[in-house]
Design an enzyme around this catalytic site. Structure first.
Site, PDB file in Angstrom:
ATOM      1  N   LEU A 119     -26.105 -23.022 101.708  1.00  0.00           N
ATOM      2  CA  LEU A 119     -27.458 -23.074 101.127  1.00  0.00           C
ATOM      3  C   LEU A 119     -28.144 -21.709 101.237  1.00  0.00           C
ATOM      4  CD1 LEU A 119     -29.142 -26.454 102.170  1.00  0.00           C
ATOM      5  CD2 LEU A 119     -28.131 -25.815  99.995  1.00  0.00           C
ATOM      6  N   HIS A 120     -27.595 -20.705 100.569  1.00  0.00           N
ATOM      7  CA  HIS A 120     -28.241 -19.397 100.565  1.00  0.00           C
ATOM      8  C   HIS A 120     -29.396 -19.424  99.559  1.00  0.00           C
ATOM      9  CE1 HIS A 120     -26.393 -17.968  96.750  1.00  0.00           C
ATOM     10  NE2 HIS A 120     -25.423 -18.789  97.092  1.00  0.00           N
ATOM     11  N   ALA A 121     -29.941 -18.257  99.294  1.00  0.00           N
ATOM     12  CA  ALA A 121     -31.205 -18.201  98.551  1.00  0.00           C
ATOM     13  C   ALA A 121     -31.214 -18.981  97.236  1.00  0.00           C
ATOM     14  CB  ALA A 121     -31.566 -16.734  98.286  1.00  0.00           C
TER      15      ALA A 121
END
Lengths: 227, 258
Positions: free
Chosen positions: B188-190
């Site tokens: 769940l990166h940017a």
């Protein structure tokens, strides 16, 4: 002798000279407890102000009499545009608020007090600082109190400015033992004690120049062309 | 460009302003975001003229955009239809400079508000909120709320909190809960966090992922959920089951990265 726009111009030019002379001292003060750019920044700003005054002097006289506020407004916008650090918006706001209460060709002693009050209010509200936090507010506040007292005693414009300048000078020195709680110096906490606040010192220089400009009176030559 | 609220990011450093704008733009492509930084001499500092110029340009662009609507901007009454500009500043003097610009130029002040928020986190949160079409007040609040992010995450991840959220099974009819495993390598990166939080805001249900507010892009990113991690998606409210299913599906699909 009421103070007029020519006085305001002499004030600003003398301030530029005083700041240039004290540039290294201010920068050194700021290096001890801030980010070391106060002298450089203010010197650049006031040199720009003088350049704009010179440009204006070279123009044909505008219609209508120049007001004290006209000069102070020019100082405000120029400082805001040319001084990159916090002192640009702080001094800029001081001059802007001062300009708003001095839109007249001449100001008498109570109006001089009002100018100083407006400047103090500008610095304090923009910086969200109050007295005793080791900032330029300390010097402005002392100056306003002294100016009010002098005007209340029926003093002349020169008396009012002399009282303001002396009080600001004393207040700047009195910041030395204080621990900063606002501005960059507050990051140092206790270690900020023992150093004079550069903003309070430059405020004392500004007000000293105001007094000197009032004492010197109009020069025989056109003061607008005096460098 | 469809968002009616734009962002202007004012830094002491031109590079920091540009980089933060780039980061926020990636997460909110429909939002007009401009960074402005550096002093009048090009070094570190803030330039009043540059800030004033950029604010003017951004307002002109918003007013010219038919999807924003001049009427929205012209209203200026603080109503829910209002567009405008949210400004974030980094350290002391850039904030002072913005305030000075707004005092000097009252025509700007009508449609420009200054957030009190951490620079990067506030910009990202405001951008994602603006992307959903929120009004000026909502975007401002989103930026300002970012300052509470760290406390919110700590509360969600404390032993007591995880005991109550993961220990309790769906409590009755209004709640729904499922687990899902993160499949894409970067987790769940940017970008995925922005996709999830925008979708959750759209769904209108109260959704949490591992106890944190799933409508907050910052809290989702702070989970640090990488590939293989099992996440608990919970929701309450009328459309809880649908919301949980939607979010689980998004995460399970790997955001186009698997």
């Amino acid at each position: 002798m009421a103070l007029d726009a020519d006085w305001a111009e002499r004030w600003v030019r003398r301030t530029a000279d005083a700041i240039a002379d004290a540039k290294d001292e201010l920068t050194e003060l700021d290096r001890q407890i801030g980010d070391g750019d106060h002298g450089e920044n203010l010197d650049r700003g006031f040199k720009a102000v003088v350049a704009r005054l010179d440009d204006a002097a070279a123009e044909p006289e505008p219609a209508g009499e120049r007001t004290v506020g006209d000069v102070l407004k020019l100082v405000a916008t120029t400082l805001m545009s040319t001084v990159g650090g916090a002192s640009g918006p702080l001094y800029g706001t001081a001059y802007l608020r001062a300009a708003k209460v001095s839109g007249r060709p001449q100001i008498d002693p109570p109006a001089v007090v009002a100018v100083l009050e407006a400047a103090l209010e500008g610095v304090a509200s923009r910086g969200k600082a109050t007295v005793g936090e080791k900032t330029m507010v300390d010097a402005w506040h002392a100056a306003v109190e002294a100016a009010e007292a002098a005007a209340g005693d029926g003093g002349s414009e020169v008396d009012v400015l002399r009282a303001a300048a002396a009080a600001a000078d004393t207040a700047a020195t009195a910041t030395i033992p204080l621990v900063a709680t606002k501005g960059r110096a507050s990051y140092l906490g206790e270690r900020s004690a023992g150093h004079e606040d550069p903003g309070a010192r430059s405020t004392a220089l500004v007000l000293g120049a105001a007094m000197a400009a009032a004492l010197s009176g109009p020069t025989p030559a056109d003061p607008r062309s005096a460098a | 460009m469809t968002a009616r609220v734009a962002l202007v990011l004012v830094s002491h450093s031109a590079e920091l302003a540009r980089g933060t704008a780039e980061l926020a733009e990636q997460m909110a492509p429909d939002v007009l975001i401009r960074g402005v930084g550096g002093g009048p001499d090009g070094g570190l500092g803030t330039s009043l003229d540059a800030v004033q110029k950029v604010l003017g340009e951004v307002l002109t662009t918003l007013a010219d955009d038919p999807s924003v609507g001049v009427g929205d901007l012209g209203a200026g009454d603080g109503g829910t239809d209002d567009g405008g500009v949210v400004v974030l500043g980094d350290l002391g003097s850039s904030v002072l400079t913005v305030e000075a610009v707004l005092e000097l130029d009252e025509s700007l002040a009508e449609h420009v508000v200054l957030a009190r928020a951490p620079f990067v986190e506030g910009a990202v949160a405001a951008a994602v909120t603006a992307h959903g079409g929120a009004d000026l007040a909502t975007v401002l609040e989103s930026a300002n709320a970012s300052v509470r992010m760290f406390a919110a995450i700590e509360a969600a991840q404390s032993p007591e909190a995880s005991g109550t959220t993961s220990g309790g099974e769906p409590d009755g009819g209004s709640g729904s809960s499922r687990t899902v495993t993160v499949r894409n390598p970067l987790g769940l990166h940017a970008r995925p966090a922005a996709l999830v939080s925008r979708k959750v805001a759209e769904l209108g249900a109260a959704v949490t992922i591992d106890g944190v507010d799933a409508s907050s892009v910052l809290q989702l990113m702070a989970l640090g959920a990488t590939q293989g991690r099992e996440l608990r998606v919970e929701a309450t409210g009328e459309r809880a089951a649908e919301a949980v299913a939607t979010v689980v599906e998004m995460i399970d699909a790997g955001f186009g990265e698997v």
